[in-house]
Design an enzyme around this catalytic site. Structure first.
Site, mmCIF file in Angstrom:
data_model
loop_
_atom_site.group_PDB
_atom_site.id
_atom_site.type_symbol
_atom_site.label_atom_id
_atom_site.label_comp_id
_atom_site.label_asym_id
_atom_site.label_seq_id
_atom_site.Cartn_x
_atom_site.Cartn_y
_atom_site.Cartn_z
ATOM 1 N N ASP A 6 0.860 -1.184 0.000
ATOM 2 C CA ASP A 6 0.000 0.000 0.000
ATOM 3 C C ASP A 6 0.897 1.235 0.000
ATOM 4 O O ASP A 6 1.678 1.445 0.933
ATOM 5 C CB ASP A 6 -0.889 -0.020 1.242
ATOM 6 C CG ASP A 6 -2.025 0.992 1.170
ATOM 7 O OD1 ASP A 6 -2.131 1.699 0.154
ATOM 8 O OD2 ASP A 6 -2.805 1.068 2.140
ATOM 9 N N ASP A 56 -2.897 2.543 -6.081
ATOM 10 C CA ASP A 56 -1.874 2.624 -5.035
ATOM 11 C C ASP A 56 -1.772 1.405 -4.130
ATOM 12 O O ASP A 56 -1.042 1.437 -3.140
ATOM 13 C CB ASP A 56 -2.095 3.866 -4.182
ATOM 14 C CG ASP A 56 -3.453 3.879 -3.489
ATOM 15 O OD1 ASP A 56 -4.312 3.062 -3.853
ATOM 16 O OD2 ASP A 56 -3.640 4.726 -2.599
ATOM 17 N N GLU A 57 -2.457 0.320 -4.424
ATOM 18 C CA GLU A 57 -2.321 -0.870 -3.580
ATOM 19 C C GLU A 57 -2.612 -2.137 -4.376
ATOM 20 O O GLU A 57 -3.342 -2.125 -5.362
ATOM 21 C CB GLU A 57 -3.217 -0.802 -2.346
ATOM 22 C CG GLU A 57 -4.699 -0.757 -2.641
ATOM 23 C CD GLU A 57 -5.544 -0.811 -1.371
ATOM 24 O OE1 GLU A 57 -5.234 -1.621 -0.474
ATOM 25 O OE2 GLU A 57 -6.533 -0.046 -1.289
#
Length: 376
Positions: free
Chosen positions: A24, A118-119
């Site tokens: 993350d 983003d993860e």
């Protein structure tokens, strides 16, 4: 960097277990802006619109100290942090950085399941990079992300997706936490149920009303009690409290729809307040769609009236929705014939679907579930 227990998931286990990493990025949008503009470093930054109808898409850690968070109305964020600096989002930059990060992931795992820009989850059970452990892979991934993008990432390493995701959040920012087999249940039971991925604010509030505040409280409830209060979710909750999650990391999951809906504490009556609510929901939905790089052609409006009657209306446009204003315009075009309303509206939702590159299902497989965010 903060490390948890360094024992690698699966080491010494009698039977093979999965080795899952959840990576993350730390305050991704805001961190990209601070990276690219030195004047923003160390400052409370919010990515999003600063207007009265604006919504925070992401907040720097300096801003989070004041309680600023994503999906918060910009006017509220500014009230909580008067020094807050608003920066317009640059989604094309975020997508480019995300592609670079995903290329790093694929050096270590064939099964990579992105959740957003983003993860992502990585299944490193096969040890593609021949590093000998999932923990070593996570450390190297984080180091390469920092060296190649100038950004930091937190990671959780464990034997299933649920615990890996919880672990990645345990030592943010720039942290690494490892939860090996045999310690998953104990770890889960130390946490607030509000930390559980998949338990939203409404369910969490219901649990707290029933005296369930932590994983330990949840684990103390038997299957019958859970079934009585939570119906079809009982087995899922029973397993989570014991650190059990059988879901596999699935790469290339097609996104079929993405949306958000808001339930109002007081029914909306006037045309103006209904349109303002639509604008707020559209802003949040577009921020999420842009974050995922999703451009759809069909917009669906959902309304639930005071008497709980629910209706949906949809409109498909010739070209993919290109920005938040276009999404709002489509939503307003659907809403207009439904106004004025004879009774109040208690829920309003917007869903975007028919994404670019999407093909009709021809193999009989079930479509992926909608990505729907409750904005309560």
């Amino acid at each position: 960097m903060h490390d948890g227990n360094d024992q690698d998931p699966g080491d010494g286990a009698a039977t093979p277990v999965r080795k899952i990493i959840h990576v993350d990025m730390d305050a991704f949008y805001a961190s990209v802006e601070q990276r690219d503009d030195p004047a923003l470093r160390g400052q409370p930054v919010a990515v999003g619109g600063s207007s009265r109808r604006g919504v925070v898409a992401a907040a720097s850690y300096e801003a989070r100290k004041f309680g600023v968070r994503s999906a918060m109305p910009s006017i509220t964020a500014k009230r909580q942090c008067p020094a807050l600096i608003f920066v317009p989002p640059r989604f094309e930059v975020y997508r480019e950085v995300s592609h670079r990060i995903r290329a790093i992931f694929r050096d270590y795992a064939d099964e990579v399941e992105p959740l957003s820009l983003d993860e992502a989850y990585l299944d490193v059970s096969a040890d593609k990079a021949a590093l000998g452990s999932a923990t070593a892979a996570a450390r190297l991934i984080r180091r390469r992300v920092r060296e190649e993008t100038g950004l930091t990432a937190s990671a959780g390493v464990s034997y299933n997706k649920f615990i890996a995701k919880l672990a990645s959040d345990q030592n943010k920012p720039d942290g690494l936490t490892v939860i090996p087999p045999g310690k998953g249940a104990a770890f889960v039971q130390t946490l607030s149920i509000r930390r559980f991925h998949g338990i939203g604010p409404v369910t969490a509030a219901k649990m707290e009303g029933l005296g369930v505040f932590s994983g330990a409280d949840l684990a103390a409830k038997d299957a019958m009690w859970l079934a009585t209060h939570f119906g079809n979710s009982a087995e899922w909750l029973y397993n989570l409290a014991r650190g059990i999650d059988h879901r596999r990391v699935k790469s290339n999951r097609p996104l079929k729809s993405l949306g958000g809906e808001r339930t109002f504490f007081n029914d909306l009556i006037g045309d103006t307040e209904i349109r303002e609510a639509l604008a707020h929901v559209c802003t949040v939905v577009w921020d999420r769609a842009a974050k995922k790089g999703a451009r759809g052609r069909t917009v669906t409006l959902k309304l639930r009236y005071a008497d709980f009657q629910t209706i949906t209306r949809a409109r498909t446009v010739p070209f993919p929705i290109a920005d938040g204003n276009s999404l709002l315009a489509a939503g307003e075009a659907i809403l207009a014939p439904l106004l004025p309303t004879e009774q109040g509206i208690r829920l309003l939702g917007i869903t975007l679907s028919k994404f670019e590159g999407e093909e009709e299902e021809t193999d009989g497989t079930a479509p992926a579930p909608a990505d729907l965010l409750s904005l309560i």
